[in-house]
Design a protein around this motif. Structure first.
Motif, PDB file in Angstrom:
ATOM      1  N   LEU A 423       0.828  -1.198   0.000  1.00 17.03           N
ATOM      2  CA  LEU A 423       0.000   0.000   0.000  1.00 17.03           C
ATOM      3  C   LEU A 423       0.866   1.254   0.000  1.00 17.03           C
ATOM      4  N   ARG A 424       1.919   1.223   0.786  1.00 13.53           N
ATOM      5  CA  ARG A 424       2.846   2.356   0.806  1.00 13.53           C
ATOM      6  C   ARG A 424       3.432   2.587  -0.584  1.00 13.53           C
ATOM      7  N   GLU A 425       3.837   1.514  -1.256  1.00 13.98           N
ATOM      8  CA  GLU A 425       4.413   1.650  -2.597  1.00 13.98           C
ATOM      9  C   GLU A 425       3.379   2.141  -3.601  1.00 13.98           C
ATOM     10  N   LEU A 426       2.131   1.723  -3.407  1.00 16.69           N
ATOM     11  CA  LEU A 426       1.055   2.147  -4.309  1.00 16.69           C
ATOM     12  C   LEU A 426       0.845   3.658  -4.207  1.00 16.69           C
ATOM     13  N   VAL A 427       0.835   4.158  -2.982  1.00 14.67           N
ATOM     14  CA  VAL A 427       0.647   5.590  -2.770  1.00 14.67           C
ATOM     15  C   VAL A 427       1.870   6.370  -3.243  1.00 14.67           C
ATOM     16  N   LEU A 428       3.051   5.843  -2.952  1.00 10.46           N
ATOM     17  CA  LEU A 428       4.281   6.507  -3.404  1.00 10.46           C
ATOM     18  C   LEU A 428       4.314   6.626  -4.920  1.00 10.46           C
TER      19      LEU A 428
END
Length: 487
Positions: A423-428
């Protein structure tokens, strides 16, 4: 300003001419409302002339007075046009019909209405490339929900290139008029399209989309006083509301009506607006352009961004979205949906929670920075069987509550950590895909405020980018805080 060459030399739009035309064509406007100029002088709006109470009519528009491909004076397109028609040929066809009526000028039976329409092209983002001053505005939309919406519209056949091709194939269908003996340039069609895009309503199975005089004067608000109502179950071949020669013995299109409703089918078929929420004298009477309208959608389809005062009413929960194809890796979407349905009944809605209930089947982040359970489940399926989703959602929310209470170390299983990392990578990735991704939100706000008064497009684009970037950064901070407590 886009030079479309229409209505040159004509007098400015007149509300008096419009009002006379409405009366001539049987449009019944309540004495409780009146047409007044917009504050910025760019058009008209409707205000309450007295207190308006629920259920009283605001306007009743005979369907013979709406402007559609069925009621216009432009002959129907030949079947050969089907070879270039797109999935959005109905709205393009209405734009062509409106262009014909504009080319007719005072010779059009709709002149009293068409003369009241804005003379400047409404620059919705799909048309921004026509304005050489819009390049910087387009840049700020990069990577935003608005840019994704523009791409979807291209796939639907209403991108700028598709419109050029469609008009190139249909422009010779426009007959010469007293004011335009030859085909009009594409800019004229773009002008008509901009009016249709920002003002047309879906009316019924016969007219499909149409311009509804007077109704299109009402501006949008989430806290609306009224909305458009139309009997849409007419015969798709002749437009008849009562039983007609095209109906079969089963009368399928009328079976949903009760006897009392059938009795009114003999009354004139009109498009109506009734008071749904009371309005005080002097208030602007507001319509709704539809439910679930995001800031990006309002910009892309109607060419405006709500003011800060109106934003709370205008925006919807699905502030940032993803397509299912971007998320699933070998898992069937139906399995994700089933798991979400099972887990939803046990997910408590809370402003401080990491997750929120799914909304309209969207994979999204809401305005509170919460991740929809459907989005979370799609990522979860990459790392663990979906039958464990319910229990792990409970564990996740309990762990987040511990973090908020000051715990520096929390127990979370490895696959939940993996989902949080995804999820963090998706938002980044969304943040990095935006224009000038390293620019802080505060600096963006300063840049926007320093724009000249005539940079309206760039101001709107930056507003969309600022709000989305601020939301994504807040989401990123929450999930990085969670991960920091388990690393």
């Amino acid at each position: 300003m886009v030079d479309h060459g229409l209505l040159q030399g004509e007098a400015p739009p007149s509300a008096d001419i419009l009002t006379a035309w409405l009366k001539e064509y049987g449009v019944l406007v309540s004495d409780g409302v009146k047409i007044v100029p917009m504050a910025d002088g760019t058009g008209w709006r409707v205000v309450a002339a007295r207190d308006l109470e629920p259920f009283e009519p605001i306007v009743k528009i005979p369907k013979s007075a709406i402007l559609s491909t069925r009621t216009c004076s432009l002959p129907p397109l030949s079947t050969s046009i089907d070879s270039v028609a797109t999935t959005s040929h109905t709205i393009l066809g209405l734009a062509l019909a409106l262009l014909h009526e504009l080319r007719l000028g005072p010779d059009s039976r709709f002149w009293g209405y068409t003369q009241s329409l804005p003379r400047a092209t409404v620059l919705v983002p799909s048309l921004w490339p026509l304005d050489p001053n819009a390049e910087s505005a387009s840049a700020w939309l990069q990577g935003t929900e608005a840019s994704r919406d523009i791409e979807r519209r291209k796939l639907e056949g209403i991108g700028l290139d598709s419109m050029r091709r469609w008009y190139a194939a249909t422009r010779t269908h426009l007959p010469p008029t007293r004011f335009h003996t030859g085909p009009s340039p594409f800019e004229a069609f773009a002008h008509a399209y901009s009016l249709v895009s920002t003002r047309a309503f879906l009316v019924d199975l016969y007219h499909l989309v149409a311009l509804c005089p007077f109704a299109d004067l009402l501006n949008h608000s989430g806290a609306n006083h009224t909305s458009l109502a139309s009997d849409d179950f007419v015969c798709h071949r002749c437009g008849s509301l009562p039983v007609c020669e095209h109906d079969g013995p089963d009368l399928d299109r009328l079976t949903h009506l009760e006897e009392r409703e059938r009795a009114r089918l003999t009354e004139p078929d009109t498009v109506d607006m009734y008071v749904e929420m009371p309005a005080a004298a002097g208030d602007e009477v507001m319509n709704t352009y539809g439910e679930h309208l995001s800031e990006a959608r309002l910009l892309v389809e109607w060419g405006f961004v709500p003011s800060e005062e109106d934003a709370g009413d205008a925006l919807v929960a699905e502030a940032v979205t993803w397509e299912v194809e971007e998320l699933l890796q070998g898992t069937k979407e139906v399995d994700v949906i089933d798991a979400v349905v099972a887990a939803s009944s046990h997910l408590e809605e809370c402003e401080d929670a990491l997750l929120c209930l799914p909304s309209r089947g969207m994979y999204h982040i809401n305005l509170a920075g919460q991740v929809s359970l459907r989005l979370f489940a799609a990522l979860y399926a990459r790392h663990a069987p979906l039958r464990f989703l319910l229990g792990d959602v409970r564990c996740l929310e309990e762990a987040w509550e511990m973090v908020e209470n000051g715990c520096e170390s929390i127990p979370i299983n490895k696959h939940l950590v993996a989902v949080a990392s995804d999820l963090r990578e998706l938002v980044l990735a969304r943040l990095q895909g935006m224009y000038r991704p390293d620019m802080e939100v505060g600096k963006m706000c300063d840049t926007r405020e320093a724009l000249p008064d005539d940079a309206r497009l760039e101001h709107m684009a930056m507003t969309v980018a600022i709000n989305e970037r601020a939301l994504l950064r807040s989401v990123l901070e929450r999930w990085e805080t969670l991960l920091a407590a388990v690393e």
